[in-house]
Motif scaffolding. Structure first.
Motif, PDB file in Angstrom:
ATOM      1  N   GLY A 109       0.731  -1.169   0.340  1.00  0.00           N
ATOM      2  CA  GLY A 109      -0.199   0.541  -0.241  1.00  0.00           C
ATOM      3  C   GLY A 109       0.946   0.950   0.111  1.00  0.00           C
ATOM      4  O   GLY A 109       1.144   2.328  -0.633  1.00  0.00           O
ATOM      5  N   SER A 110       1.477   1.431   1.049  1.00  0.00           N
ATOM      6  CA  SER A 110       2.699   2.164   0.604  1.00  0.00           C
ATOM      7  C   SER A 110       3.281   2.995  -0.456  1.00  0.00           C
ATOM      8  O   SER A 110       3.355   3.319  -1.301  1.00  0.00           O
ATOM      9  N   ILE A 111       4.079   1.382  -1.212  1.00  0.00           N
ATOM     10  CA  ILE A 111       4.298   1.595  -2.245  1.00  0.00           C
ATOM     11  C   ILE A 111       3.832   2.586  -3.414  1.00  0.00           C
ATOM     12  O   ILE A 111       3.673   3.245  -4.348  1.00  0.00           O
ATOM     13  N   ARG A 112       2.624   1.232  -3.500  1.00  0.00           N
ATOM     14  CA  ARG A 112       1.540   1.748  -4.396  1.00  0.00           C
ATOM     15  C   ARG A 112       1.397   3.199  -4.657  1.00  0.00           C
ATOM     16  O   ARG A 112       1.262   4.339  -5.765  1.00  0.00           O
ATOM     17  N   GLY A 113       1.000   3.723  -3.178  1.00  0.00           N
ATOM     18  CA  GLY A 113       0.473   5.157  -2.913  1.00  0.00           C
ATOM     19  C   GLY A 113       1.844   5.855  -3.149  1.00  0.00           C
ATOM     20  O   GLY A 113       0.911   6.850  -3.921  1.00  0.00           O
ATOM     21  N   TYR A 114       2.864   5.552  -2.919  1.00  0.00           N
ATOM     22  CA  TYR A 114       4.235   6.247  -3.518  1.00  0.00           C
ATOM     23  C   TYR A 114       3.987   7.008  -4.693  1.00  0.00           C
ATOM     24  O   TYR A 114       4.476   7.370  -5.729  1.00  0.00           O
ATOM     25  N   SER A 115       4.592   5.476  -5.561  1.00  0.00           N
ATOM     26  CA  SER A 115       4.669   5.218  -6.710  1.00  0.00           C
ATOM     27  C   SER A 115       4.013   5.912  -7.921  1.00  0.00           C
ATOM     28  O   SER A 115       3.703   6.600  -8.768  1.00  0.00           O
ATOM     29  N   SER A 116       2.341   5.759  -7.667  1.00  0.00           N
ATOM     30  CA  SER A 116       0.571   6.062  -8.293  1.00  0.00           C
ATOM     31  C   SER A 116       0.914   7.038  -8.864  1.00  0.00           C
ATOM     32  O   SER A 116       0.747   7.494 -10.460  1.00  0.00           O
ATOM     33  N   PRO A 117       1.922   8.378  -7.973  1.00  0.00           N
ATOM     34  CA  PRO A 117       1.428   9.519  -8.613  1.00  0.00           C
ATOM     35  C   PRO A 117       2.644   9.808  -9.890  1.00  0.00           C
ATOM     36  O   PRO A 117       2.070  10.277 -11.004  1.00  0.00           O
ATOM     37  N   PHE A 118       3.996   8.987 -10.138  1.00  0.00           N
ATOM     38  CA  PHE A 118       4.330   9.472 -11.052  1.00  0.00           C
ATOM     39  C   PHE A 118       4.432   8.550 -12.221  1.00  0.00           C
ATOM     40  O   PHE A 118       4.427   9.003 -12.479  1.00  0.00           O
ATOM     41  N   GLU A 119       3.676   6.704 -11.422  1.00  0.00           N
ATOM     42  CA  GLU A 119       3.409   6.583 -13.070  1.00  0.00           C
ATOM     43  C   GLU A 119       2.156   7.468 -13.481  1.00  0.00           C
ATOM     44  O   GLU A 119       1.323   7.033 -15.269  1.00  0.00           O
ATOM     45  N   LEU A 120       0.930   8.030 -13.400  1.00  0.00           N
ATOM     46  CA  LEU A 120      -0.450   8.310 -13.500  1.00  0.00           C
ATOM     47  C   LEU A 120       0.238   9.845 -14.375  1.00  0.00           C
ATOM     48  O   LEU A 120       0.108   9.981 -15.648  1.00  0.00           O
ATOM     49  N   LEU A 121       1.364  10.689 -13.544  1.00  0.00           N
ATOM     50  CA  LEU A 121       2.109  11.384 -14.615  1.00  0.00           C
ATOM     51  C   LEU A 121       2.523  10.976 -16.045  1.00  0.00           C
ATOM     52  O   LEU A 121       2.345  11.633 -17.447  1.00  0.00           O
ATOM     53  N   GLY A 122       3.386  10.202 -16.299  1.00  0.00           N
ATOM     54  CA  GLY A 122       3.561   9.084 -17.088  1.00  0.00           C
ATOM     55  C   GLY A 122       2.969   8.935 -18.418  1.00  0.00           C
ATOM     56  O   GLY A 122       2.769   8.864 -19.779  1.00  0.00           O
ATOM     57  N   PHE A 123       1.560   8.252 -17.221  1.00  0.00           N
ATOM     58  CA  PHE A 123       0.379   8.141 -18.347  1.00  0.00           C
ATOM     59  C   PHE A 123       0.063   9.099 -18.801  1.00  0.00           C
ATOM     60  O   PHE A 123      -1.498   8.975 -19.965  1.00  0.00           O
ATOM     61  N   ALA A 124      -0.189  10.201 -18.445  1.00  0.00           N
ATOM     62  CA  ALA A 124      -1.084  11.241 -18.867  1.00  0.00           C
ATOM     63  C   ALA A 124       0.329  12.163 -19.630  1.00  0.00           C
ATOM     64  O   ALA A 124      -0.305  12.655 -20.191  1.00  0.00           O
ATOM     65  N   PHE A 125       1.565  12.271 -19.411  1.00  0.00           N
ATOM     66  CA  PHE A 125       1.984  13.012 -20.109  1.00  0.00           C
ATOM     67  C   PHE A 125       3.022  12.402 -21.651  1.00  0.00           C
ATOM     68  O   PHE A 125       3.246  13.520 -22.751  1.00  0.00           O
ATOM     69  N   GLY A 126       2.668  11.136 -21.122  1.00  0.00           N
ATOM     70  CA  GLY A 126       3.272  10.391 -22.500  1.00  0.00           C
ATOM     71  C   GLY A 126       2.162  10.616 -23.815  1.00  0.00           C
ATOM     72  O   GLY A 126       2.813  11.011 -24.697  1.00  0.00           O
ATOM     73  N   PRO A 127       1.738  10.532 -23.843  1.00  0.00           N
ATOM     74  CA  PRO A 127       0.180  10.249 -25.209  1.00  0.00           C
ATOM     75  C   PRO A 127       0.575  12.260 -25.712  1.00  0.00           C
ATOM     76  O   PRO A 127       0.484  12.860 -26.100  1.00  0.00           O
ATOM     77  N   LEU A 128       0.719  13.301 -24.827  1.00  0.00           N
ATOM     78  CA  LEU A 128       1.124  15.078 -24.572  1.00  0.00           C
ATOM     79  C   LEU A 128       1.466  14.546 -25.037  1.00  0.00           C
ATOM     80  O   LEU A 128       1.841  15.827 -26.691  1.00  0.00           O
ATOM     81  N   PHE A 129       2.965  14.234 -25.198  1.00  0.00           N
ATOM     82  CA  PHE A 129       4.847  14.502 -25.563  1.00  0.00           C
ATOM     83  C   PHE A 129       4.194  13.684 -27.026  1.00  0.00           C
ATOM     84  O   PHE A 129       5.040  14.172 -27.866  1.00  0.00           O
ATOM     85  N   ALA A 130       4.067  12.516 -27.714  1.00  0.00           N
ATOM     86  CA  ALA A 130       3.656  12.170 -28.878  1.00  0.00           C
ATOM     87  C   ALA A 130       3.230  12.962 -29.192  1.00  0.00           C
ATOM     88  O   ALA A 130       3.364  13.049 -30.901  1.00  0.00           O
ATOM     89  N   ALA A 131       1.759  13.616 -28.454  1.00  0.00           N
ATOM     90  CA  ALA A 131       1.224  14.407 -29.443  1.00  0.00           C
ATOM     91  C   ALA A 131       2.150  15.657 -30.442  1.00  0.00           C
ATOM     92  O   ALA A 131       2.227  16.354 -31.807  1.00  0.00           O
ATOM     93  N   TRP A 132       2.577  16.051 -29.476  1.00  0.00           N
ATOM     94  CA  TRP A 132       4.015  17.235 -29.237  1.00  0.00           C
ATOM     95  C   TRP A 132       4.555  17.129 -31.068  1.00  0.00           C
ATOM     96  O   TRP A 132       4.647  17.851 -31.180  1.00  0.00           O
ATOM     97  N   VAL A 133       5.399  15.827 -30.382  1.00  0.00           N
ATOM     98  CA  VAL A 133       5.594  15.178 -30.960  1.00  0.00           C
ATOM     99  C   VAL A 133       5.139  15.432 -32.791  1.00  0.00           C
ATOM    100  O   VAL A 133       6.466  15.698 -33.775  1.00  0.00           O
ATOM    101  N   PHE A 134       4.369  14.937 -32.892  1.00  0.00           N
ATOM    102  CA  PHE A 134       3.682  14.812 -33.973  1.00  0.00           C
ATOM    103  C   PHE A 134       3.446  16.065 -35.079  1.00  0.00           C
ATOM    104  O   PHE A 134       3.318  16.262 -35.877  1.00  0.00           O
ATOM    105  N   ASP A 135       2.996  17.087 -34.042  1.00  0.00           N
ATOM    106  CA  ASP A 135       2.303  18.419 -33.830  1.00  0.00           C
ATOM    107  C   ASP A 135       3.425  18.875 -34.984  1.00  0.00           C
ATOM    108  O   ASP A 135       3.623  19.513 -36.174  1.00  0.00           O
ATOM    109  N   ASN A 136       5.037  18.690 -34.209  1.00  0.00           N
ATOM    110  CA  ASN A 136       6.349  19.351 -34.805  1.00  0.00           C
ATOM    111  C   ASN A 136       7.130  18.482 -36.159  1.00  0.00           C
ATOM    112  O   ASN A 136       7.263  19.324 -36.484  1.00  0.00           O
ATOM    113  N   THR A 137       7.091  17.016 -35.841  1.00  0.00           N
ATOM    114  CA  THR A 137       7.590  16.571 -36.591  1.00  0.00           C
ATOM    115  C   THR A 137       6.484  16.293 -38.283  1.00  0.00           C
ATOM    116  O   THR A 137       6.686  16.084 -39.284  1.00  0.00           O
TER     117      THR A 137
END
Length: 154
Positions: A109-137
């Motif tokens: 529980g402690s490990i998931r509670g600590y790591s989940s926000p970082f995972e969710l940031l990756g899940f949220a910003f990974g698609p945005l990064f790919a969209a940005w790359v597509f828009d620019n290239t």
């Protein structure tokens, strides 16, 4: 890459020249691969140490991403997407198993509670990064290439 690819899979294949139906079938093959990957990796982790499983998973994710980038036919698109799905399902499965194996169930529980926000940031910003790359290239290949390189370190 899993959430990024799941978000952009149809647009990616349309951009590479697949028909809307072909892109939809490729999306289905990704989801079938993901389901199969969860089952496959659940069996494999019962037989191999989790560290070896992560090495295999990283290798399959790298090769699957490269196969997606280089696919030139509709059959290659389906096969590459299915193959990559095996790694996406594996990542979901192994994430659930690695922490209890190393730290015990009491710390989960402690490990998931600590790591989940970082995972969710990756899940949220990974698609945005790919969209940005597509828009620019005009291509997703740069983002997918970066993700392939990152899989080597998995």
């Amino acid at each position: 890459t899993g959430p990024t690819f799941a978000t952009h899979v149809v647009a990616f294949w349309l951009d590479k020249g697949l028909s809307p139906t072909g892109a939809a079938v490729a999306t289905s093959s990704f989801l079938i691969g993901t389901l199969g990957g969860r089952i496959f990796w659940g069996v494999v982790t019962a037989k191999l140490h989790i560290q070896y499983c992560y090495v295999l998973l990283g290798t399959i994710a790298f090769l699957g991403t490269v196969a997606i980038i280089t696919a030139q036919s509709i059959q290659a698109a389906y096969a590459a997407t299915l193959f990559f799905g095996l790694s996406a399902g594996g990542l979901m499965q192994l994430r659930l198993q690695v922490w209890p194996d190393y730290f015990g169930r009491k710390a989960l529980g402690s490990i998931r509670g600590y790591s989940s926000p970082f995972e969710l940031l990756g899940f949220a910003f990974g698609p945005l990064f790919a969209a940005w790359v597509f828009d620019n290239t005009g291509s997703y290949n740069g983002a997918l290439g970066l993700y392939a390189i990152l899989y080597i370190g998995l």
